[in-house]
Design a protein around this motif. Sequence first.
Motif: not given
Length: 89
Positions: A3-31
């Motif tokens: 991955l290029s540096i830009e793609e890697l940064r974009e992927e890390l941002e998406v992953t961080a947003q997913e983790v923060l969303g789960r922390l806000k919803s208090h649902q860390l695990f899917q099942s």
Amino acid sequence: MGLSIEELREELEVTAQEVLGRLKSHQLFQSAWDTTAFIIFLTFMGTVLFLLLLVVGHCCCSCCCSSPRPRGSPGKERPKGVDNLALEP
């Protein structure tokens, strides 16, 4: 190749947003299976750490706490084993 540096940064941002969303919803695990797997993993890691602690404690105590063994004269060796007096004439 990778991955290029830009793609890697974009992927890390998406992953961080997913983790923060789960922390806000208090649902860390899917099942319930995710929760169970996490508990099993923590139990395994706790057991490994406990066994390592026992090994370190055993090594420390056997090196530091044991009394020095008496040393006999180098030319005189003590017999090993038990004398079998039934074989005596």
